[in-house]
Design a protein around this motif. Structure first.
Motif, mmCIF file in Angstrom:
data_model
loop_
_atom_site.group_PDB
_atom_site.id
_atom_site.type_symbol
_atom_site.label_atom_id
_atom_site.label_comp_id
_atom_site.label_asym_id
_atom_site.label_seq_id
_atom_site.Cartn_x
_atom_site.Cartn_y
_atom_site.Cartn_z
ATOM 1 N N ARG A 123 -6.500 1.277 -1.614
ATOM 2 C CA ARG A 123 -6.044 2.119 -2.724
ATOM 3 C C ARG A 123 -6.686 3.498 -2.605
ATOM 4 N N ILE A 124 -6.154 4.320 -1.710
ATOM 5 C CA ILE A 124 -6.697 5.642 -1.454
ATOM 6 C C ILE A 124 -6.605 6.533 -2.690
ATOM 7 N N GLY A 125 -5.570 6.378 -3.495
ATOM 8 C CA GLY A 125 -5.433 7.191 -4.703
ATOM 9 C C GLY A 125 -6.593 7.000 -5.660
ATOM 10 N N PHE A 126 -7.064 5.768 -5.795
ATOM 11 C CA PHE A 126 -8.191 5.481 -6.670
ATOM 12 C C PHE A 126 -9.476 6.103 -6.104
ATOM 13 N N LYS A 127 -9.635 6.068 -4.772
ATOM 14 C CA LYS A 127 -10.814 6.669 -4.150
ATOM 15 C C LYS A 127 -10.804 8.185 -4.327
ATOM 16 N N LEU A 128 -9.652 8.812 -4.113
ATOM 17 C CA LEU A 128 -9.539 10.256 -4.278
ATOM 18 C C LEU A 128 -9.770 10.655 -5.733
ATOM 19 N N PHE A 129 -9.226 9.876 -6.652
ATOM 20 C CA PHE A 129 -9.407 10.145 -8.082
ATOM 21 C C PHE A 129 -10.882 10.034 -8.452
ATOM 22 N N GLN A 130 -11.557 9.023 -7.920
ATOM 23 C CA GLN A 130 -12.976 8.826 -8.208
ATOM 24 C C GLN A 130 -13.791 10.020 -7.712
ATOM 25 N N GLU A 131 -13.425 10.582 -6.570
ATOM 26 C CA GLU A 131 -14.113 11.759 -6.060
ATOM 27 C C GLU A 131 -13.930 12.932 -7.014
ATOM 28 N N LEU A 132 -12.714 13.121 -7.537
ATOM 29 C CA LEU A 132 -12.480 14.186 -8.511
ATOM 30 C C LEU A 132 -13.271 13.931 -9.788
ATOM 31 N N GLU A 133 -13.396 12.680 -10.170
ATOM 32 C CA GLU A 133 -14.149 12.316 -11.360
ATOM 33 C C GLU A 133 -15.632 12.659 -11.216
ATOM 34 N N SER A 134 -16.141 12.514 -10.000
ATOM 35 C CA SER A 134 -17.567 12.783 -9.776
ATOM 36 C C SER A 134 -17.840 14.259 -9.526
ATOM 37 N N ASP A 135 -16.804 15.082 -9.531
ATOM 38 C CA ASP A 135 -16.936 16.529 -9.399
ATOM 39 C C ASP A 135 -17.458 16.932 -8.025
ATOM 40 N N GLU A 136 -17.144 16.137 -6.986
ATOM 41 C CA GLU A 136 -17.579 16.454 -5.632
ATOM 42 C C GLU A 136 -16.501 17.182 -4.841
ATOM 43 N N GLU A 187 0.851 -1.180 0.000
ATOM 44 C CA GLU A 187 0.000 0.000 0.000
ATOM 45 C C GLU A 187 0.890 1.235 0.000
ATOM 46 N N ILE A 188 0.310 2.367 -0.348
ATOM 47 C CA ILE A 188 1.079 3.596 -0.420
ATOM 48 C C ILE A 188 1.265 4.215 0.955
ATOM 49 N N ALA A 189 2.424 4.778 1.157
ATOM 50 C CA ALA A 189 2.753 5.521 2.370
ATOM 51 C C ALA A 189 3.634 6.686 1.946
ATOM 52 N N MET A 190 3.876 7.585 2.863
ATOM 53 C CA MET A 190 4.777 8.690 2.552
ATOM 54 C C MET A 190 5.840 8.775 3.631
ATOM 55 N N GLY A 191 7.049 9.108 3.197
ATOM 56 C CA GLY A 191 8.152 9.284 4.121
ATOM 57 C C GLY A 191 8.345 10.759 4.420
ATOM 58 N N PHE A 192 9.065 11.048 5.487
ATOM 59 C CA PHE A 192 9.316 12.426 5.889
ATOM 60 C C PHE A 192 10.804 12.717 5.828
ATOM 61 N N ALA A 193 11.157 13.808 5.194
ATOM 62 C CA ALA A 193 12.553 14.223 5.107
ATOM 63 C C ALA A 193 12.878 15.144 6.272
ATOM 64 N N GLY A 194 14.087 15.021 6.797
ATOM 65 C CA GLY A 194 14.553 15.922 7.837
ATOM 66 C C GLY A 194 13.892 15.741 9.187
ATOM 67 N N THR A 195 13.291 14.580 9.445
ATOM 68 C CA THR A 195 12.640 14.328 10.723
ATOM 69 C C THR A 195 12.694 12.838 11.020
ATOM 70 N N ASP A 196 12.470 12.493 12.276
ATOM 71 C CA ASP A 196 12.437 11.077 12.635
ATOM 72 C C ASP A 196 10.998 10.589 12.767
ATOM 73 N N ALA A 197 10.058 11.264 12.112
ATOM 74 C CA ALA A 197 8.643 10.897 12.174
ATOM 75 C C ALA A 197 8.354 9.585 11.449
ATOM 76 N N GLY A 198 9.288 9.099 10.654
ATOM 77 C CA GLY A 198 9.096 7.813 9.975
ATOM 78 C C GLY A 198 8.249 7.927 8.733
ATOM 79 N N VAL A 199 7.260 7.048 8.610
ATOM 80 C CA VAL A 199 6.386 7.037 7.436
ATOM 81 C C VAL A 199 4.935 7.076 7.890
ATOM 82 N N LEU A 200 4.075 7.538 6.994
ATOM 83 C CA LEU A 200 2.639 7.614 7.229
ATOM 84 C C LEU A 200 1.959 6.823 6.135
ATOM 85 N N LYS A 201 1.213 5.765 6.514
ATOM 86 C CA LYS A 201 0.410 5.028 5.535
ATOM 87 C C LYS A 201 -0.771 5.929 5.187
ATOM 88 N N ILE A 202 -0.887 6.328 3.926
ATOM 89 C CA ILE A 202 -1.897 7.300 3.528
ATOM 90 C C ILE A 202 -3.265 6.636 3.481
#
Length: 154
Positions: free
Chosen positions: A140-153, A75-90
């Protein structure tokens, strides 16, 4: 500088249409620009969007494209630069006009996390993390977010 003469209508249209360009060393690599823009993103001219909305929409395109390259065990996550916060599963994403973008999720141990970021400081590193074992399908949060943009909401 572009010396090409344009009509007023062409200039307004060009200013309203988002432009994207990507080049990869792998000729078979898919680009975020290979997909049509979702309706909710294409219908409103860029000049009418806040910096937060515009950053949010473009980040959603890249997030979805990154997820398309993941297998069912990640699954997708994001890392943080310049910190010890680790990663966030989006697990969610949003914006607050005029200039804040936020990411919701959890760290690898399951603790809730949220990143609130000013658009002038936005820098996102996408990472693939193994999905939670107890889940059948990866989120797959990216697909859900994309679908929201597709529906113009958005």
């Amino acid at each position: 500088m572009d010396n090409q003469i344009k009509t007023a209508a062409e200039a307004v249209e060009a200013d309203a249409l988002p432009r994207m360009h990507e080049v990869h060393s792998d000729p078979d690599a898919k680009n975020a620009s290979d997909q049509p823009l979702p309706k909710g993103m294409a219908d409103k001219p860029v000049a009418q969007k806040s910096p937060a909305q515009w950053a949010y929409e473009r980040t959603v395109l890249y997030l979805k494209k990154f997820e398309e390259g993941l297998d069912d065990d990640h699954e997708i996550a994001m890392g943080f630069a310049g910190t010890d916060a680790g990663v966030l599963k989006i697990e969610g994403m949003g914006y607050f006009d005029p200039d804040i973008v936020t990411f919701y999720g959890a760290d690898p141990a399951g603790a809730k996390m949220q990143l609130v970021q000013h658009v002038s400081q936005l820098s996102v590193v996408f990472r693939a993390l193994p999905k939670a074992i107890e889940t059948e399908k990866p989120n797959r949060i990216g697909f859900k977010l994309f679908q929201e943009l597709e529906s113009d909401e958005a």
